[in-house]
Design a protein around this motif. Structure first.
Motif, short mmCIF file in Angstrom:
data_model
loop_
_atom_site.label_atom_id
_atom_site.label_comp_id
_atom_site.label_asym_id
_atom_site.label_seq_id
_atom_site.Cartn_x
_atom_site.Cartn_y
_atom_site.Cartn_z
N VAL A 120 0.84 -1.20 0.00
CA VAL A 120 0.00 0.00 0.00
C VAL A 120 0.87 1.25 0.00
O VAL A 120 0.59 2.21 -0.72
CB VAL A 120 -0.97 0.01 1.20
N LEU A 121 1.95 1.23 0.77
CA LEU A 121 2.85 2.37 0.84
C LEU A 121 3.45 2.66 -0.53
O LEU A 121 3.51 3.82 -0.96
CB LEU A 121 3.95 2.10 1.87
N CYS A 122 3.86 1.63 -1.24
CA CYS A 122 4.40 1.81 -2.59
C CYS A 122 3.37 2.41 -3.53
O CYS A 122 3.69 3.29 -4.34
CB CYS A 122 4.91 0.48 -3.15
N LYS A 123 2.13 1.95 -3.42
CA LYS A 123 1.08 2.48 -4.29
C LYS A 123 0.79 3.95 -3.99
O LYS A 123 0.61 4.75 -4.91
CB LYS A 123 -0.20 1.66 -4.14
N VAL A 124 0.78 4.31 -2.71
CA VAL A 124 0.52 5.71 -2.34
C VAL A 124 1.67 6.60 -2.80
O VAL A 124 1.46 7.69 -3.33
CB VAL A 124 0.30 5.85 -0.82
N LEU A 125 2.90 6.12 -2.63
CA LEU A 125 4.07 6.91 -3.01
C LEU A 125 4.20 7.08 -4.52
O LEU A 125 4.70 8.09 -5.00
CB LEU A 125 5.35 6.28 -2.45
N SER A 126 3.74 6.09 -5.28
CA SER A 126 3.89 6.15 -6.74
C SER A 126 2.62 6.63 -7.44
O SER A 126 2.57 6.62 -8.67
CB SER A 126 4.29 4.78 -7.28
N ALA A 127 1.64 7.06 -6.69
CA ALA A 127 0.37 7.50 -7.29
C ALA A 127 0.59 8.76 -8.12
O ALA A 127 1.41 9.62 -7.79
CB ALA A 127 -0.66 7.78 -6.20
N LYS A 128 -0.15 8.84 -9.20
CA LYS A 128 -0.08 10.02 -10.06
C LYS A 128 -0.59 11.24 -9.32
O LYS A 128 -1.53 11.16 -8.54
CB LYS A 128 -0.94 9.82 -11.31
N LYS A 129 0.04 12.35 -9.60
CA LYS A 129 -0.40 13.61 -9.02
C LYS A 129 -1.33 14.29 -10.01
O LYS A 129 -1.06 14.33 -11.20
CB LYS A 129 0.80 14.54 -8.74
#
Length: 61
Positions: A46-55
């Motif tokens: 989940v942390l990886c997904k949040v950190l790599s989410a598109k802005k």
């Protein structure tokens, strides 16, 4: 026919402040799990997904 369960995807829209709080919370949870000797794989994912989410750029007029 075989019913294949697909992983559901969710879209969460966060402000920069909210995203920061989510990241801090996940890191705190991960640290707690480590001290308890438990696995952190799910939190890491989940942390990886949040950190790599598109802005998403927003213009406020």
């Amino acid at each position: 026919e075989v019913d294949v369960m697909r992983e559901q995807k969710y879209h969460v829209y966060l402000t920069a402040d909210e995203q920061g709080r989510v990241i801090q919370s996940l890191i705190r949870l991960k640290n707690n799990l480590i001290t308890e000797g438990r696995y952190t794989d799910a939190v890491d994912d989940v942390l990886c997904k949040v950190l790599s989410a598109k802005k998403k750029r927003q213009f406020i007029i």
